[in-house]
Write a protein that holds these residues in place. Structure first.
Motif, PDB file in Angstrom:
ATOM      1  N   SER A  56      83.933  57.408  41.879  1.00 27.94           N
ATOM      2  CA  SER A  56      85.478  56.873  41.884  1.00 27.94           C
ATOM      3  C   SER A  56      86.260  56.957  40.908  1.00 27.94           C
ATOM      4  O   SER A  56      87.479  56.786  40.827  1.00 27.94           O
ATOM      5  CB  SER A  56      84.787  55.381  42.425  1.00 27.94           C
ATOM      6  OG  SER A  56      84.603  54.358  41.511  1.00 27.94           O
ATOM      7  N   LEU A  57      85.562  57.242  39.748  1.00 28.59           N
ATOM      8  CA  LEU A  57      86.369  57.528  38.392  1.00 28.59           C
ATOM      9  C   LEU A  57      86.509  58.918  38.189  1.00 28.59           C
ATOM     10  O   LEU A  57      86.907  59.358  37.042  1.00 28.59           O
ATOM     11  CB  LEU A  57      85.354  56.705  37.399  1.00 28.59           C
ATOM     12  CG  LEU A  57      85.091  55.286  37.334  1.00 28.59           C
ATOM     13  CD1 LEU A  57      84.672  54.916  36.235  1.00 28.59           C
ATOM     14  CD2 LEU A  57      86.447  54.495  37.475  1.00 28.59           C
ATOM     15  N   THR A  58      86.092  59.767  39.093  1.00 26.65           N
ATOM     16  CA  THR A  58      86.547  61.200  38.716  1.00 26.65           C
ATOM     17  C   THR A  58      87.236  61.844  39.792  1.00 26.65           C
ATOM     18  O   THR A  58      87.772  61.082  40.784  1.00 26.65           O
ATOM     19  CB  THR A  58      85.007  61.995  38.764  1.00 26.65           C
ATOM     20  OG1 THR A  58      84.583  61.732  40.253  1.00 26.65           O
ATOM     21  CG2 THR A  58      84.018  61.366  37.987  1.00 26.65           C
ATOM     22  N   SER A  59      87.609  63.138  39.513  1.00 24.72           N
ATOM     23  CA  SER A  59      88.350  63.983  40.753  1.00 24.72           C
ATOM     24  C   SER A  59      87.178  64.989  41.009  1.00 24.72           C
ATOM     25  O   SER A  59      86.905  66.054  40.136  1.00 24.72           O
ATOM     26  CB  SER A  59      89.365  64.485  39.964  1.00 24.72           C
ATOM     27  OG  SER A  59      90.228  65.570  40.838  1.00 24.72           O
ATOM     28  N   TRP A  60      86.935  64.931  42.283  1.00 20.63           N
ATOM     29  CA  TRP A  60      85.662  65.769  42.648  1.00 20.63           C
ATOM     30  C   TRP A  60      85.963  66.106  44.091  1.00 20.63           C
ATOM     31  O   TRP A  60      86.127  65.316  45.179  1.00 20.63           O
ATOM     32  CB  TRP A  60      84.389  65.138  42.528  1.00 20.63           C
ATOM     33  CG  TRP A  60      83.365  65.931  42.905  1.00 20.63           C
ATOM     34  CD1 TRP A  60      82.889  67.271  42.316  1.00 20.63           C
ATOM     35  CD2 TRP A  60      82.155  65.519  43.740  1.00 20.63           C
ATOM     36  NE1 TRP A  60      81.846  67.731  43.019  1.00 20.63           N
ATOM     37  CE2 TRP A  60      81.335  66.741  43.696  1.00 20.63           C
ATOM     38  CE3 TRP A  60      81.684  64.413  44.294  1.00 20.63           C
ATOM     39  CZ2 TRP A  60      80.255  66.575  44.221  1.00 20.63           C
ATOM     40  CZ3 TRP A  60      80.499  64.330  45.048  1.00 20.63           C
ATOM     41  CH2 TRP A  60      79.831  65.482  44.943  1.00 20.63           C
ATOM     42  N   ASN A  61      85.852  67.431  44.541  1.00 23.94           N
ATOM     43  CA  ASN A  61      86.009  67.866  45.849  1.00 23.94           C
ATOM     44  C   ASN A  61      84.717  67.979  46.782  1.00 23.94           C
ATOM     45  O   ASN A  61      84.778  68.426  47.945  1.00 23.94           O
ATOM     46  CB  ASN A  61      86.619  69.505  45.781  1.00 23.94           C
ATOM     47  CG  ASN A  61      85.795  70.480  45.091  1.00 23.94           C
ATOM     48  OD1 ASN A  61      84.616  69.948  44.912  1.00 23.94           O
ATOM     49  ND2 ASN A  61      86.162  71.547  44.786  1.00 23.94           N
ATOM     50  N   GLY A  62      83.488  67.510  45.970  1.00 23.88           N
ATOM     51  CA  GLY A  62      82.335  67.360  46.787  1.00 23.88           C
ATOM     52  C   GLY A  62      81.527  68.763  46.645  1.00 23.88           C
ATOM     53  O   GLY A  62      80.302  68.576  47.031  1.00 23.88           O
ATOM     54  N   LEU A  72      90.399  55.250  35.511  1.00 22.61           N
ATOM     55  CA  LEU A  72      91.312  54.475  36.636  1.00 22.61           C
ATOM     56  C   LEU A  72      92.346  54.982  37.274  1.00 22.61           C
ATOM     57  O   LEU A  72      92.890  54.184  38.265  1.00 22.61           O
ATOM     58  CB  LEU A  72      91.690  53.071  36.037  1.00 22.61           C
ATOM     59  CG  LEU A  72      90.438  52.202  35.280  1.00 22.61           C
ATOM     60  CD1 LEU A  72      91.101  51.092  34.851  1.00 22.61           C
ATOM     61  CD2 LEU A  72      89.167  51.877  36.415  1.00 22.61           C
ATOM     62  N   ASP A  73      92.516  56.598  37.473  1.00 25.67           N
ATOM     63  CA  ASP A  73      93.413  57.015  38.232  1.00 25.67           C
ATOM     64  C   ASP A  73      93.582  56.778  39.484  1.00 25.67           C
ATOM     65  O   ASP A  73      94.528  56.801  40.140  1.00 25.67           O
ATOM     66  CB  ASP A  73      93.742  58.614  37.538  1.00 25.67           C
ATOM     67  CG  ASP A  73      94.003  58.698  35.987  1.00 25.67           C
ATOM     68  OD1 ASP A  73      94.500  57.745  35.519  1.00 25.67           O
ATOM     69  OD2 ASP A  73      94.064  59.957  35.840  1.00 25.67           O
ATOM     70  N   ASN A  74      92.187  57.023  40.024  1.00 32.06           N
ATOM     71  CA  ASN A  74      92.287  56.707  41.665  1.00 32.06           C
ATOM     72  C   ASN A  74      92.709  55.424  42.017  1.00 32.06           C
ATOM     73  O   ASN A  74      93.158  55.353  42.941  1.00 32.06           O
ATOM     74  CB  ASN A  74      90.746  56.864  41.931  1.00 32.06           C
ATOM     75  CG  ASN A  74      90.338  58.446  41.913  1.00 32.06           C
ATOM     76  OD1 ASN A  74      91.281  59.280  41.993  1.00 32.06           O
ATOM     77  ND2 ASN A  74      89.096  58.917  41.554  1.00 32.06           N
TER      78      ASN A  74
END
Length: 311
Positions: A56-62, A72-74
């Protein structure tokens, strides 16, 4: 009477040592037996929660092996997302309806099944059938029943009422989803209340009846207060079911019309699995977790930690 020198001191010294050794043996034995269960909990519960918290603290496409850390951007994006606030509002309305109707219907059916009726076993089985029915199958049947050309509108037409398009109106669709959820869990809630009813002290009711209390008074002042711990459990179960709702919503309405039934579970699914933003979807899941935990704790404190009001 004279006690030989040194004996009391030696006795006092050796006894605490034996007690401490016995306590250590107890702790080691308990740890040995708990170790397999703790290992399972750690691997299948704690590790997924911690891992999801990091996602939840990352930018990930799976699919990308590299997860870009965004802090905390999300969660900041979540606070500014009108779709999230719409889903939270829909989920809260849905949860309130499910909780109230689950308590009322479960208690009513349990009281009827606890009465001296013929064929009580048959009725108990009938009311429990929805609980063991596939959620997808139940939602498909309800979807066909609520179709403009379905059974519900056909019955309304028999008495001269033009039936609406149930699943294309925001509030009608949400009401249908609420009723479907309550119906699906009716048997489970009834069994819980029935178990609690049969465990109540009958002497209290007999004494109240001798004092002149009628059925309504015994129900209001004895049965309902004594069932407060079970009511708390049913409400918590209904609350968790509402915030985790997905399968019934996905099949019955798909989150529509225009987000009218898009609960948090549907929003999380759309963001993570359809749009490929697993970091943002996991953030929605964590906010849902903390919301359910917070509401449950508040409810637990407000109910007096589950204690009966007759104490």
């Amino acid at each position: 009477m004279r006690v030989p020198g040194g004996t009391p001191s030696a006795t006092r010294t050796s006894r605490p040592r034996r007690d401490r050794r016995y306590e250590r043996e107890q702790v080691l034995t308990a740890a040995l037996f708990l170790l397999p269960a703790l290992a399972v909990i750690g691997v299948f519960v704690l590790y997924p929660i911690v891992s999801a918290g990091y996602i939840s603290l990352t930018s990930w496409n799976g699919f990308d092996p590299v997860k870009e850390f965004v802090g905390l951007d999300n969660y900041i994006r979540l606070a500014q997302d009108p779709e999230f606030w719409n889903s939270l509002f829909v989920t809260c309305i849905y949860a309130v309806g499910v909780c109230l109707l689950s308590v009322a219907s479960g208690l009513t059916i349990a009281l009827l099944l606890d009465a001296p009726l013929r064929g009580r076993g048959f009725y108990r089985g009938v009311y429990f059938l929805p609980a063991v029915t596939s959620s997808v199958a139940a939602a498909i049947v309800w979807k066909y029943m609520l179709d403009p050309a379905g059974l519900v509108n056909a019955l309304l037409a028999q008495i001269g009422i033009e039936g609406p398009n149930w699943l294309q109106d925001r509030w009608l669709a949400l009401g249908a989803l609420t009723l479907l959820t309550v119906w699906k869990n009716l048997g489970f809630n009834a069994v819980l209340y029935l178990t609690a009813l049969q465990a109540l002290p009958q002497g209290v009711f007999e004494a109240a009846q001798l004092d002149g209390a009628n059925l309504a008074q015994r129900l209001r002042f004895l049965t309902i207060p004594l069932l407060a711990p079970m009511t708390f459990f049913v409400v918590v179960q209904a609350l968790i079911t509402s915030f985790q709702a997905f399968d019934l919503v996905y099949v019955l309405t798909g989150g529509g019309p225009q987000g009218g039934t898009e609960v948090l579970g549907m929003l999380m699914y759309r963001e993570a699995f359809r749009l490929g933003d697993f970091g943002y979807g996991t953030a929605i899941a964590f906010v849902t977790l903390f919301l359910v935990l917070g509401v449950t704790l508040v409810q637990w404190r407000a109910s007096g930690s589950g204690r009966s009001s007759l104490r």
